[in-house]
Design a protein around this motif. Sequence first.
Motif, PDB file in Angstrom:
ATOM      1  N   HIS A  33      -1.918  -8.309  -0.320  1.00 53.00           N
ATOM      2  CA  HIS A  33      -1.124  -7.300  -1.036  1.00 53.00           C
ATOM      3  C   HIS A  33       0.022  -7.976  -1.814  1.00 53.00           C
ATOM      4  O   HIS A  33       0.274  -7.655  -2.978  1.00 53.00           O
ATOM      5  N   ASP A  49      -5.535  -0.283  -0.530  1.00 49.91           N
ATOM      6  CA  ASP A  49      -6.515  -1.325  -0.276  1.00 49.91           C
ATOM      7  C   ASP A  49      -7.533  -1.492  -1.404  1.00 49.91           C
ATOM      8  O   ASP A  49      -8.298  -2.454  -1.416  1.00 49.91           O
ATOM      9  N   ASP A  53       1.493  -0.146   4.948  1.00 54.13           N
ATOM     10  CA  ASP A  53       0.240   0.600   4.928  1.00 54.13           C
ATOM     11  C   ASP A  53      -0.104   1.053   6.335  1.00 54.13           C
ATOM     12  O   ASP A  53       0.793   1.106   7.199  1.00 54.13           O
ATOM     13  N   HIS A  99      -4.393  -9.713   5.328  1.00 55.88           N
ATOM     14  CA  HIS A  99      -4.306  -8.454   4.600  1.00 55.88           C
ATOM     15  C   HIS A  99      -3.014  -8.299   3.782  1.00 55.88           C
ATOM     16  O   HIS A  99      -3.053  -8.032   2.584  1.00 55.88           O
TER      17      HIS A  99
HETATM   18 ZN   LIG Z   1      -3.360  -2.422   3.049  1.00 50.77          ZN
END
Ligand SMILES: [Zn+2]
Length: 753
Positions: A488, A739, A507, A484
């Motif tokens: 980013h 996201d 996040d 994840h």
């Molecule tokens: Zn995220």
Amino acid sequence: MVSGIVQGVGFRPFIYRIALKNNLRGYVRNRGDSCVEILADGEEWDIKSFLRDLVERKPPLARIHEILIVPAEDSSVIYEGFKIYASSSEAELSGSVIPPDIAICDECLAEMRDPENPRYNYFFITCVNCGPRYTIIEDVPYDRDNTTMRDFQMCDFCRSEYTDPANRRFHAQTVACPRCGPRAYLTANNGEIVECADPIRFAGRLISEGHIIAVKGYGGFHVAASTLLDEPLERLRKAKHRRQKPFAIMARGLEAIKTFAEVNTWEAEALLSYARPIVLLKKSESYYLSDLIAPGLHNVGVMLPYTGLHYMLFDSISDPAFVMTSANPPNQPIIKDDDEAFKKLGGLVDYFLLHNRRIAHRCDDSVIRLHNGRTVFIRRSRGYAPEPIRLGVRAERCALGLGGEENNTACLILGDKAFLSQHIGDVENLETLEFLESASRRLIRLTNSRVEAVACDLHPKFATTILARRLSEEEGWQLIQVQHHYAHAAALMAEHGVSEIVAVCCDGYGYGIDGGAWGGEIIMGSSDPLEFRRMGHLEEQPMLGGDMATRYPLRMAAGILHRHVSIEDWLLENSVHLPYGREEAHLILAQLERGNIKVRTTSCGRILDAASAILGVCYERTYEGEPAMKLESAAIGGEDRLKVKPNISGNILKTTDIILSIFEERRKIPIRDLAFSVHNYLAEGLADLAMKIALENDIRVIGFTGGVAANQIITQRMREIIESNGLVFLTHELIPPGDGGLSFGQAYIAAHT
Ligand SMILES: [Zn+2]
Ligand SMILES: [Zn+2]
Ligand SMILES: [Zn+2]
């Protein structure tokens, strides 16, 4: 051959005109690969001048990516004049695409207001420079027969304009008028027609009087209500199970917005742009709209009308704005079909304002925020999708990214372009999953791409991961799973074309390499070879009750505090904010006594949540990011009176220090200053840690990404610190930091692996 955004933007009429001007013979036509093919026969001098005009005078909405010039195959053919040929379905090039939907232009708006004009009061007036595109196109090439406008036979008047080279509607596929085009009508909530001469303005009056109306637009249904009355909004919140989540509003004009919100030049420009996004604006001192619109927040999401229909809604009333929230049942895509609307909204709204044109593809409104003039996408959708983002580096192969779980999009990377889909939403059920798959396939079809790899998250159980696995098997695409926060970081590198970065990725949650709950990460990325490494992070904190701690941030706060102070009295005092009250508080205390809480997280969002609960700003997360967003609102105008020095050891930024500090001072210092102090501590700590890692690794670029990067206080403070230290600070300006931008980073990694 011209590639780019060249269909649906008045490109062929433009070519026709400059060909005649330059004495050329030949033809122009649309192709099935979204490109435009031109055959030009004439003197060399004239052809050169034609090519110059092509680049310099192109229509405002056209984007030229490439002009491919080849000698004609058969030079013996003699052309009589210059013509617009019927489209061909030939498709050999890839990477062109159709344009996004475009707000009504000034000329069309003036015609709609002109009693002498045949399209006076026509709510779907459009021309070659404006109107829906992405939401009505079923296939390419962009011809009327490939759009939902094919259900409407052009009348003689419209046809005469369509075939007149001097007319603004020459070859405008959406041309329509009151006689031949889509019609608007009003129905009761059971679908029965309400007879009235002017359904749109009548609907405006009904909204103003307190009725709730579902309004069909370009890319889906909105639910509209008054911004001045509480009763319809209370009803709406109850029925939509949306207790706190802010509603977007549509204002009648810029002047009206200025009566309730602050608008700077950048914001005005964004509001008036042809994308017409929802812009988050600071409520003004004299804000007078219902508090139920954006409860507990310092800002409100506002957009301007983008169709004739929207303008007409305000004609016979004086309301400054209406609530215009997308009509979607929880966790489902925005509603686009009439039947579905009656079924799912019938119990909620009083009336339906409909039109009889089908919506080919749904598309939610976009949402942006401006940090000192820099665009921050909260949601990139209508008005932007599917316009590609140009990349500094060409991808070696074509890859599709399917994103994560919340606020999802899909992204196709091809050559030096990234095509981000419209907003898909939270992919937790069949409807959104199907939407994701169809939007992905559509991007592939529109751009005529041949995908080689499909990327998804590392989380083994995400619906998107399972979809990626299936597509990989069915289509023979290589499957690439991407962590994840690596995604980013990659998104930042790709957007700015940098080869090295220290990315601060903050996040709520991302599945870590070690299976842990990550969310406050310092990721180092390099492009040659493409590699990402976790270099540092926020302190791990216990998540009491796992997901329950996300929903009820008091649990998060209790877990952090209990090792250092006695929290029994405080927790019992606050137990009214727990769903099971004192009983639950006692259970929490007992659990903390026993210790050994397995689920731990480095999430930055959870720290903001915990602070929000300690300061009494927000005790329950009823929508994504709520406690953190409200904490930012609470901090507006505050100052850091705690001045806690960032505690960094072993590349870990301690978060306990600041949480403990606000807990101890919570009765002595105003909430506003304490809320600000939390932001400042995190910004300084993250900046210091990132700079330390950058220095040790000889990197000069630091970036900030993840949902927390939408927070203006943290982002601006980090920028000040990092730039004043002579380093480069990057944030996202073309894709969402949250996201919604994940698929872009995933696709970038897959395309370069
Ligand atoms: Zn995220
Ligand atoms: Zn127009
Ligand atoms: Zn007509």
